[in-house]
Design an enzyme around this catalytic site. Structure first.
Site, PDB file in Angstrom:
ATOM      1  N   ASP A 130      12.817  -7.518   3.063  1.00 47.91           N
ATOM      2  CA  ASP A 130      11.515  -8.185   2.962  1.00 47.91           C
ATOM      3  C   ASP A 130      11.383  -8.801   1.570  1.00 47.91           C
ATOM      4  O   ASP A 130      11.876  -9.909   1.327  1.00 47.91           O
ATOM      5  CB  ASP A 130      10.393  -7.168   3.277  1.00 47.91           C
ATOM      6  CG  ASP A 130       9.003  -7.737   3.096  1.00 47.91           C
ATOM      7  OD1 ASP A 130       8.859  -8.963   2.925  1.00 47.91           O
ATOM      8  OD2 ASP A 130       8.021  -6.958   3.121  1.00 47.91           O
TER       9      ASP A 130
ATOM     10  N   LYS B 266       3.705   2.758   6.251  1.00 47.43           N
ATOM     11  CA  LYS B 266       4.102   2.712   4.843  1.00 47.43           C
ATOM     12  C   LYS B 266       4.639   4.077   4.423  1.00 47.43           C
ATOM     13  O   LYS B 266       4.026   5.120   4.721  1.00 47.43           O
ATOM     14  CB  LYS B 266       2.907   2.311   3.968  1.00 47.43           C
ATOM     15  CG  LYS B 266       2.449   0.877   4.197  1.00 47.43           C
ATOM     16  CD  LYS B 266       3.510  -0.150   3.807  1.00 47.43           C
ATOM     17  CE  LYS B 266       2.937  -1.567   3.795  1.00 47.43           C
ATOM     18  NZ  LYS B 266       3.981  -2.564   3.487  1.00 47.43           N
TER      19      LYS B 266
ATOM     20  N   LYS C  90       7.579 -14.107   6.238  1.00 48.34           N
ATOM     21  CA  LYS C  90       6.135 -14.137   6.006  1.00 48.34           C
ATOM     22  C   LYS C  90       5.697 -15.572   5.734  1.00 48.34           C
ATOM     23  O   LYS C  90       6.125 -16.171   4.739  1.00 48.34           O
ATOM     24  CB  LYS C  90       5.772 -13.242   4.823  1.00 48.34           C
ATOM     25  CG  LYS C  90       6.001 -11.759   5.108  1.00 48.34           C
ATOM     26  CD  LYS C  90       5.682 -10.892   3.914  1.00 48.34           C
ATOM     27  CE  LYS C  90       5.788  -9.421   4.289  1.00 48.34           C
ATOM     28  NZ  LYS C  90       5.721  -8.536   3.109  1.00 48.34           N
TER      29      LYS C  90
ATOM     30  N   ASP D 145       8.201   1.208   6.261  1.00 50.16           N
ATOM     31  CA  ASP D 145       8.353   0.270   5.153  1.00 50.16           C
ATOM     32  C   ASP D 145       8.181   1.044   3.847  1.00 50.16           C
ATOM     33  O   ASP D 145       7.080   1.500   3.531  1.00 50.16           O
ATOM     34  CB  ASP D 145       7.319  -0.848   5.241  1.00 50.16           C
ATOM     35  CG  ASP D 145       7.527  -1.921   4.171  1.00 50.16           C
ATOM     36  OD1 ASP D 145       8.470  -1.776   3.360  1.00 50.16           O
ATOM     37  OD2 ASP D 145       6.757  -2.898   4.154  1.00 50.16           O
TER      38      ASP D 145
ATOM     39  N   GLU E 194      12.185  -0.802   6.466  1.00 53.58           N
ATOM     40  CA  GLU E 194      12.120  -1.982   5.598  1.00 53.58           C
ATOM     41  C   GLU E 194      12.212  -1.561   4.128  1.00 53.58           C
ATOM     42  O   GLU E 194      11.611  -0.562   3.732  1.00 53.58           O
ATOM     43  CB  GLU E 194      10.768  -2.661   5.863  1.00 53.58           C
ATOM     44  CG  GLU E 194      10.688  -4.119   5.530  1.00 53.58           C
ATOM     45  CD  GLU E 194       9.394  -4.717   6.090  1.00 53.58           C
ATOM     46  OE1 GLU E 194       9.269  -4.809   7.324  1.00 53.58           O
ATOM     47  OE2 GLU E 194       8.506  -5.076   5.301  1.00 53.58           O
TER      48      GLU E 194
ATOM     49  N   GLN F  96       1.507 -10.475   4.584  1.00 53.47           N
ATOM     50  CA  GLN F  96       1.299 -10.352   3.144  1.00 53.47           C
ATOM     51  C   GLN F  96      -0.091  -9.757   2.870  1.00 53.47           C
ATOM     52  O   GLN F  96      -0.724 -10.113   1.906  1.00 53.47           O
ATOM     53  CB  GLN F  96       1.426 -11.760   2.538  1.00 53.47           C
ATOM     54  CG  GLN F  96       1.870 -11.797   1.093  1.00 53.47           C
ATOM     55  CD  GLN F  96       3.259 -11.272   0.894  1.00 53.47           C
ATOM     56  OE1 GLN F  96       4.222 -11.924   1.252  1.00 53.47           O
ATOM     57  NE2 GLN F  96       3.368 -10.085   0.332  1.00 53.47           N
TER      58      GLN F  96
END
Ligand SMILES: [Mg+2]
Length: 368
Positions: free
Chosen positions: A243, A163, A267, A192, A218, A295
């Protein structure tokens, strides 16, 4: 013919082992919903809906209400094999993606049990297991390195989705550099930003990380900043993954045709199996790679994820995001999913192999 008699939505809360932070939010408790489809033959199908208000505008309360007010009445009396008909009925209500996805997945669980086959086989049965990638939440460089090392040593995982998306982006660059130097070159790292970066931050961060071997990025920034997004895709040597900006097949088509992303995250917790399979087909037709995303799924949703990931060729080409459940302190299953040598196998029991521990449901449910 099996008929659906009712759909139940059971809200439950299980704490995370520690808060999981990302650019658009932080979660401390898995306040998810267990969706249960009952049928006249006694077959019961299960799925898990994780509310993500900052992405879809759903809450635990809204998911429960959507199931009881709209989706249970719409599906009661239906033949669960009539997936297109049921899909069309659910689509009469806009939004509510994770509630709809859970209904779809629980119906597939019924279908598998009704024919005595694992859903993995019914969907395509491509692989016996898939590689797993772990999502690393935001933290200091040393916290992120410690967590990645622990996950690698415990589960044999050698791919991490990191992240990022903080301001200034130098904080993220420092964390990613620390991960690369601690984990070595054999570990896969991708990023991401959860729409967190602004303007050309993504391009600058990628330039600063040019020698860090980043596999993908992402959701670099706001999807609505169309020109920035296109410029990022055009100039980045690293593929840009769509996403939360493309959560339905039509949005996937729009972003890809607009050259606003290079790959797509799928997802199952937001598009179920029925619509996720359509997105896989769309991406295959366009020659676009996919990632099986997560998720922040609990253990029940993870069984659905691995079932779908292992069933299709396209979703096995990259490691699948299936390990978020290990960050949650407990689960509703008799046995949690297993990650061995960095891989997870889909359940082989009829349906989705979701064996619910009723005592745990009683313990963690928050509606009584
Ligand atoms: Mg994402």
């Amino acid at each position: 013919v099996v008929k659906v008699t009712a759909i139940e939505a059971i809200p439950f809360e299980i704490p995370f082992r520690r808060p999981f932070a990302f650019a658009s939010g932080t979660v401390t408790v898995a306040d998810h919903v267990l969706v249960r489809v009952r049928t006249d033959e006694g077959i019961v199908g299960h799925a898990e809906a994780p509310p993500r208000p900052y992405t879809y505008g759903e809450s635990q309360t809204s998911i429960v209400a959507a199931v009881y007010d709209w989706f249970s009445p719409a599906v009661t009396g239906a033949d669960p094999f009539g997936r297109e008909r049921i899909s069309a009925r659910l689509a009469r209500i806009v939004g509510n993606p994770t509630a709809k996805a859970a209904v779809d997945i629980a119906l597939w669980d019924v279908i598998g049990q009704a024919v005595g086959q694992p859903v993995h086989s019914l969907l395509g049965g491509f692989a016996e297991s898939v590689r797993v990638t772990h999502m690393l939440g935001l933290g200091s460089p040393s916290e992120m390195v410690d967590e990645a090392s622990r996950i690698r040593d415990t589960y044999g995982i050698s791919s991490f989705k990191v992240k990022v998306g903080r301001t200034p982006f130098a904080v993220d660059v420092e964390a990613v550099r620390a991960l690369r130097s601690a984990l070595g070159d054999d570990v896969e790292l991708y990023l991401d930003a959860n729409r967190g970066w602004r303007g050309d931050d993504a391009l600058r961060a990628l330039a600063a990380l040019a020698d860090a071997g980043i596999a993908m990025l992402e959701e670099p920034g706001r999807a609505d900043d169309i020109l920035t997004r296109r410029r990022t895709v055009e100039r980045s040597l690293v593929p840009i993954v769509g996403d939360e900006s493309c959560t339905r097949a039509a949005e996937v088509a729009r972003l890809l045709l607009d050259r606003s992303c290079d790959m797509i995250s799928i997802k199952t917790s937001r598009t179920g199996f029925t619509d996720s399979a359509k997105i896989v087909g769309l991406c295959e037709g366009l020659g676009v790679g996919v990632v099986l995303g997560n998720q922040i799924d609990g253990a029940v949703a993870t069984l659905a994820g691995v079932t779908f990931a292992a069933a299709h060729r396209a979703t096995t080409e990259r490691p699948a995001e299936l390990s978020a459940f290990v960050d949650i302190a407990d689960h509703l299953l008799i046995e949690p999913p297993e990650i061995v040598d960095g891989r997870m196998a889909p359940p082989q029991q009829p349906g989705l192999g979701i064996a619910i521990d009723d005592d745990k449901v009683d313990h963690y449910r928050v509606d009584r």
